[in-house]
Design an enzyme around this catalytic site. Structure first.
Site, PDB file in Angstrom:
ATOM      1  N   HIS A  15      95.542  41.922  70.035  1.00  0.00           N
ATOM      2  CA  HIS A  15      94.861  43.193  70.284  1.00  0.00           C
ATOM      3  C   HIS A  15      93.665  43.171  71.229  1.00  0.00           C
ATOM      4  O   HIS A  15      93.175  44.232  71.593  1.00  0.00           O
ATOM      5  CB  HIS A  15      94.410  43.808  68.955  1.00  0.00           C
ATOM      6  CG  HIS A  15      95.541  44.183  68.063  1.00  0.00           C
ATOM      7  ND1 HIS A  15      96.439  45.192  68.364  1.00  0.00           N
ATOM      8  CD2 HIS A  15      95.948  43.666  66.876  1.00  0.00           C
ATOM      9  CE1 HIS A  15      97.330  45.284  67.392  1.00  0.00           C
ATOM     10  NE2 HIS A  15      97.066  44.366  66.478  1.00  0.00           N
ATOM     11  N   ILE A  44     105.181  49.465  69.148  1.00  0.00           N
ATOM     12  CA  ILE A  44     103.887  49.949  69.650  1.00  0.00           C
ATOM     13  C   ILE A  44     102.840  48.854  69.473  1.00  0.00           C
ATOM     14  O   ILE A  44     102.901  48.080  68.516  1.00  0.00           O
ATOM     15  CB  ILE A  44     103.454  51.251  68.908  1.00  0.00           C
ATOM     16  CG1 ILE A  44     102.207  51.860  69.549  1.00  0.00           C
ATOM     17  CG2 ILE A  44     103.275  51.011  67.420  1.00  0.00           C
ATOM     18  CD1 ILE A  44     101.898  53.274  69.063  1.00  0.00           C
ATOM     19  N   THR A  46      98.417  48.367  70.445  1.00  0.00           N
ATOM     20  CA  THR A  46      97.206  48.822  71.118  1.00  0.00           C
ATOM     21  C   THR A  46      96.342  47.624  71.477  1.00  0.00           C
ATOM     22  O   THR A  46      96.145  46.730  70.656  1.00  0.00           O
ATOM     23  CB  THR A  46      96.423  49.806  70.224  1.00  0.00           C
ATOM     24  OG1 THR A  46      97.268  50.927  69.942  1.00  0.00           O
ATOM     25  CG2 THR A  46      95.156  50.297  70.916  1.00  0.00           C
ATOM     26  N   HIS A 107      93.500  43.300  61.152  1.00  0.00           N
ATOM     27  CA  HIS A 107      94.604  44.243  61.385  1.00  0.00           C
ATOM     28  C   HIS A 107      94.080  45.465  62.135  1.00  0.00           C
ATOM     29  O   HIS A 107      93.028  45.999  61.796  1.00  0.00           O
ATOM     30  CB  HIS A 107      95.214  44.660  60.037  1.00  0.00           C
ATOM     31  CG  HIS A 107      96.306  45.670  60.149  1.00  0.00           C
ATOM     32  ND1 HIS A 107      97.521  45.397  60.741  1.00  0.00           N
ATOM     33  CD2 HIS A 107      96.367  46.963  59.748  1.00  0.00           C
ATOM     34  CE1 HIS A 107      98.274  46.493  60.695  1.00  0.00           C
ATOM     35  NE2 HIS A 107      97.601  47.444  60.100  1.00  0.00           N
TER      36      HIS A 107
END
Length: 114
Positions: A15, A44, A46, A107
């Site tokens: 991430h 997906i 990010t 997370h």
């Protein structure tokens, strides 16, 4: 290594990117084996355009496992909806909600406040 350290290492890989928004390429990044452990395209993901310090700071004084919102906005790139592993890419600036475990981000929950 303690579990938190391993999870934090994984979080950083998945991430956090030092690349600028202009240089970042979802297709190149998401097709790296680090993001396709089972050979499947991740639906997906990010990415936070930042150094690790400000992201880790979100979890300062977080005991146990808890979701926390950032107090600052980050530049984000979201890679999603792959068709044959070709991703659409969108950039935004927003707060982030992450899960902390004993002072470590582990997370990515969502874009925006928790």
């Amino acid at each position: 290594k303690p579990k938190e350290d391993r999870e934090w290492e994984k979080f950083k890989t998945k991430h956090i990117t030092s690349q600028s928004v202009a240089d970042f390429n979802c297709n190149r990044t998401m097709n790296d084996p680090a993001y396709t452990p089972d050979g499947q395209c991740k639906p997906i993901n990010t990415f936070i355009h930042s150094t690790t310090g400000p992201v880790k700071e979100i979890c300062r004084r977080a005991t146990g496992r808890v979701n926390k919102s950032s107090t600052q906005q980050f530049t984000l790139t979201t890679c999603k909806n792959p068709i044959r592993c070709k991703y659409s890419q969108s950039n935004t600036t927003n707060f982030i909600c992450i899960t902390c475990r004993d002072n470590y981000p582990v997370h990515f929950v969502k874009t925006g406040k928790c």
